[in-house]
Motif scaffolding. Sequence first.
Motif, PDB file in Angstrom:
ATOM      1  N   LEU A   1       0.826  -1.206   0.000  1.00  0.00           N
ATOM      2  CA  LEU A   1       0.000   0.000   0.000  1.00  0.00           C
ATOM      3  C   LEU A   1       0.863   1.260   0.000  1.00  0.00           C
ATOM      4  O   LEU A   1       0.585   2.208  -0.746  1.00  0.00           O
ATOM      5  CB  LEU A   1      -0.931  -0.009   1.217  1.00  0.00           C
ATOM      6  CG  LEU A   1      -1.866   1.179   1.352  1.00  0.00           C
ATOM      7  CD1 LEU A   1      -2.825   1.259   0.169  1.00  0.00           C
ATOM      8  CD2 LEU A   1      -2.634   1.084   2.663  1.00  0.00           C
ATOM      9  N   GLU A   2       1.904   1.288   0.798  1.00  0.00           N
ATOM     10  CA  GLU A   2       2.802   2.449   0.860  1.00  0.00           C
ATOM     11  C   GLU A   2       3.416   2.735  -0.511  1.00  0.00           C
ATOM     12  O   GLU A   2       3.467   3.880  -0.953  1.00  0.00           O
ATOM     13  CB  GLU A   2       3.895   2.209   1.903  1.00  0.00           C
ATOM     14  CG  GLU A   2       4.932   3.299   2.002  1.00  0.00           C
ATOM     15  CD  GLU A   2       4.421   4.609   2.585  1.00  0.00           C
ATOM     16  OE1 GLU A   2       5.046   5.656   2.318  1.00  0.00           O
ATOM     17  OE2 GLU A   2       3.407   4.606   3.309  1.00  0.00           O
ATOM     18  N   ILE A   3       3.877   1.699  -1.168  1.00  0.00           N
ATOM     19  CA  ILE A   3       4.486   1.864  -2.495  1.00  0.00           C
ATOM     20  C   ILE A   3       3.425   2.309  -3.506  1.00  0.00           C
ATOM     21  O   ILE A   3       3.664   3.225  -4.303  1.00  0.00           O
ATOM     22  CB  ILE A   3       5.162   0.553  -2.944  1.00  0.00           C
ATOM     23  CG1 ILE A   3       6.317   0.189  -2.008  1.00  0.00           C
ATOM     24  CG2 ILE A   3       5.654   0.664  -4.387  1.00  0.00           C
ATOM     25  CD1 ILE A   3       6.827  -1.229  -2.156  1.00  0.00           C
ATOM     26  N   SER A   4       2.269   1.674  -3.462  1.00  0.00           N
ATOM     27  CA  SER A   4       1.203   2.002  -4.416  1.00  0.00           C
ATOM     28  C   SER A   4       0.723   3.436  -4.263  1.00  0.00           C
ATOM     29  O   SER A   4       0.478   4.128  -5.257  1.00  0.00           O
ATOM     30  CB  SER A   4       0.037   1.029  -4.236  1.00  0.00           C
ATOM     31  OG  SER A   4       0.454  -0.285  -4.546  1.00  0.00           O
ATOM     32  N   ARG A   5       0.603   3.891  -3.033  1.00  0.00           N
ATOM     33  CA  ARG A   5       0.200   5.289  -2.800  1.00  0.00           C
ATOM     34  C   ARG A   5       1.257   6.262  -3.295  1.00  0.00           C
ATOM     35  O   ARG A   5       0.941   7.273  -3.909  1.00  0.00           O
ATOM     36  CB  ARG A   5      -0.063   5.524  -1.313  1.00  0.00           C
ATOM     37  CG  ARG A   5      -1.375   5.007  -0.838  1.00  0.00           C
ATOM     38  CD  ARG A   5      -1.583   5.347   0.614  1.00  0.00           C
ATOM     39  NE  ARG A   5      -2.905   4.938   1.052  1.00  0.00           N
ATOM     40  CZ  ARG A   5      -3.222   4.741   2.311  1.00  0.00           C
ATOM     41  NH1 ARG A   5      -2.332   4.911   3.278  1.00  0.00           N
ATOM     42  NH2 ARG A   5      -4.447   4.369   2.630  1.00  0.00           N
ATOM     43  N   LYS A   6       2.497   5.973  -3.007  1.00  0.00           N
ATOM     44  CA  LYS A   6       3.590   6.865  -3.402  1.00  0.00           C
ATOM     45  C   LYS A   6       3.606   7.081  -4.918  1.00  0.00           C
ATOM     46  O   LYS A   6       3.800   8.191  -5.395  1.00  0.00           O
ATOM     47  CB  LYS A   6       4.927   6.293  -2.920  1.00  0.00           C
ATOM     48  CG  LYS A   6       6.166   6.903  -3.526  1.00  0.00           C
ATOM     49  CD  LYS A   6       6.456   8.285  -3.009  1.00  0.00           C
ATOM     50  CE  LYS A   6       7.787   8.779  -3.586  1.00  0.00           C
ATOM     51  NZ  LYS A   6       8.048  10.129  -3.249  1.00  0.00           N
ATOM     52  N   TYR A   7       3.418   6.013  -5.669  1.00  0.00           N
ATOM     53  CA  TYR A   7       3.545   6.084  -7.125  1.00  0.00           C
ATOM     54  C   TYR A   7       2.188   6.080  -7.843  1.00  0.00           C
ATOM     55  O   TYR A   7       2.149   6.018  -9.061  1.00  0.00           O
ATOM     56  CB  TYR A   7       4.451   4.956  -7.626  1.00  0.00           C
ATOM     57  CG  TYR A   7       5.802   5.042  -6.970  1.00  0.00           C
ATOM     58  CD1 TYR A   7       6.685   6.066  -7.301  1.00  0.00           C
ATOM     59  CD2 TYR A   7       6.170   4.159  -5.967  1.00  0.00           C
ATOM     60  CE1 TYR A   7       7.910   6.186  -6.663  1.00  0.00           C
ATOM     61  CE2 TYR A   7       7.400   4.269  -5.331  1.00  0.00           C
ATOM     62  CZ  TYR A   7       8.256   5.284  -5.677  1.00  0.00           C
ATOM     63  OH  TYR A   7       9.465   5.400  -5.036  1.00  0.00           O
ATOM     64  N   ASN A   8       1.117   6.142  -7.042  1.00  0.00           N
ATOM     65  CA  ASN A   8      -0.238   6.182  -7.598  1.00  0.00           C
ATOM     66  C   ASN A   8      -0.439   5.068  -8.627  1.00  0.00           C
ATOM     67  O   ASN A   8      -0.888   5.294  -9.746  1.00  0.00           O
ATOM     68  CB  ASN A   8      -0.520   7.559  -8.214  1.00  0.00           C
ATOM     69  CG  ASN A   8      -2.000   7.785  -8.447  1.00  0.00           C
ATOM     70  OD1 ASN A   8      -2.839   7.237  -7.729  1.00  0.00           O
ATOM     71  ND2 ASN A   8      -2.328   8.578  -9.451  1.00  0.00           N
ATOM     72  N   ASP A   9      -0.056   3.856  -8.218  1.00  0.00           N
ATOM     73  CA  ASP A   9      -0.056   2.719  -9.139  1.00  0.00           C
ATOM     74  C   ASP A   9      -0.312   1.433  -8.357  1.00  0.00           C
ATOM     75  O   ASP A   9       0.432   1.121  -7.425  1.00  0.00           O
ATOM     76  CB  ASP A   9       1.299   2.638  -9.848  1.00  0.00           C
ATOM     77  CG  ASP A   9       1.456   1.405 -10.715  1.00  0.00           C
ATOM     78  OD1 ASP A   9       0.449   0.856 -11.185  1.00  0.00           O
ATOM     79  OD2 ASP A   9       2.615   0.982 -10.924  1.00  0.00           O
ATOM     80  N   VAL A  10      -1.355   0.714  -8.723  1.00  0.00           N
ATOM     81  CA  VAL A  10      -1.611  -0.590  -8.112  1.00  0.00           C
ATOM     82  C   VAL A  10      -1.386  -1.737  -9.093  1.00  0.00           C
ATOM     83  O   VAL A  10      -1.374  -2.903  -8.692  1.00  0.00           O
ATOM     84  CB  VAL A  10      -3.042  -0.691  -7.522  1.00  0.00           C
ATOM     85  CG1 VAL A  10      -3.227   0.281  -6.378  1.00  0.00           C
ATOM     86  CG2 VAL A  10      -4.095  -0.501  -8.593  1.00  0.00           C
ATOM     87  N   GLU A  11      -1.205  -1.406 -10.354  1.00  0.00           N
ATOM     88  CA  GLU A  11      -1.059  -2.464 -11.367  1.00  0.00           C
ATOM     89  C   GLU A  11       0.166  -3.334 -11.123  1.00  0.00           C
ATOM     90  O   GLU A  11       0.151  -4.524 -11.425  1.00  0.00           O
ATOM     91  CB  GLU A  11      -1.029  -1.865 -12.772  1.00  0.00           C
ATOM     92  CG  GLU A  11      -2.361  -1.269 -13.198  1.00  0.00           C
ATOM     93  CD  GLU A  11      -3.529  -2.245 -13.087  1.00  0.00           C
ATOM     94  OE1 GLU A  11      -3.380  -3.424 -13.487  1.00  0.00           O
ATOM     95  OE2 GLU A  11      -4.599  -1.834 -12.588  1.00  0.00           O
ATOM     96  N   TRP A  12       1.234  -2.784 -10.588  1.00  0.00           N
ATOM     97  CA  TRP A  12       2.460  -3.538 -10.354  1.00  0.00           C
ATOM     98  C   TRP A  12       2.232  -4.693  -9.373  1.00  0.00           C
ATOM     99  O   TRP A  12       2.885  -5.735  -9.474  1.00  0.00           O
ATOM    100  CB  TRP A  12       3.572  -2.621  -9.840  1.00  0.00           C
ATOM    101  CG  TRP A  12       3.354  -2.168  -8.432  1.00  0.00           C
ATOM    102  CD1 TRP A  12       2.576  -1.116  -8.017  1.00  0.00           C
ATOM    103  CD2 TRP A  12       3.880  -2.758  -7.252  1.00  0.00           C
ATOM    104  NE1 TRP A  12       2.592  -1.025  -6.647  1.00  0.00           N
ATOM    105  CE2 TRP A  12       3.395  -2.019  -6.158  1.00  0.00           C
ATOM    106  CE3 TRP A  12       4.725  -3.844  -7.018  1.00  0.00           C
ATOM    107  CZ2 TRP A  12       3.707  -2.321  -4.841  1.00  0.00           C
ATOM    108  CZ3 TRP A  12       5.056  -4.145  -5.702  1.00  0.00           C
ATOM    109  CH2 TRP A  12       4.544  -3.387  -4.628  1.00  0.00           C
TER     110      TRP A  12
END
Length: 157
Positions: free
Chosen positions: A124-135
Motif C-alpha cells: 500500500l505504501e508503495i502504491s500510494r507513493k507512485y499512484n499505481d496498483v497495477e504492479w
Amino acid sequence: MVKFNDEELKKYINLIKEYIDKNYRSHFHEPAGMLGHHYFESGINYSTEVWDWGSWLNTIALNALGYENVEKYQKGTLLNFLDRQDEQGRIPILVSATKVPWLPDLDENYNKNIAKPTMCQFALEISRKYNDVEWIRPYFAKLVKFVNYYDNTSLVL
C-alpha cells in the motif's frame, strides 16, 4: 531521557538527514542470487539480506524524506519476499541472495518466525507513493493467502 533545545534538535536532525543523503544509495542493489528483483537492505552488515519490517519501515522513511528514483528498489524488495512464499502462504522473515544457514527453511513444523503482517501495508505504501496498483496485481492473491495463513494460525509473537 535526554532533552534538546530547539537549536540542538535542529542540528541533530540536519546531521541525520545529511548522513542519509550521503549514504542511502549504497543500500540499493541489483538482482543477485536468490533475490531476483532489485532490492535495498537495512544496513551494511546485511548487504545480501533483506528483513521484512525493516524493509517496510525503510520504504516509509524514503517516501517521507522525498527521495526519488527508488521505486524499482522498493517494489523489488517486496516482490523478493512474495517470490519466496510457500504453498501454505507463509513468507519468510528474511530473504537472502544466498541461503542463510542459521535461518530455518519454511517447513510444516516451523511457522513461528515468518514475516510480519506488514506486507500488505508495504504494498500500500508503495502504491500510494507512485499512484499505481497495477504492479502488485499479479501478486495480490499471494498477499491474500499470506494474510489468511497469518489470521488462521495460532502465531504468538
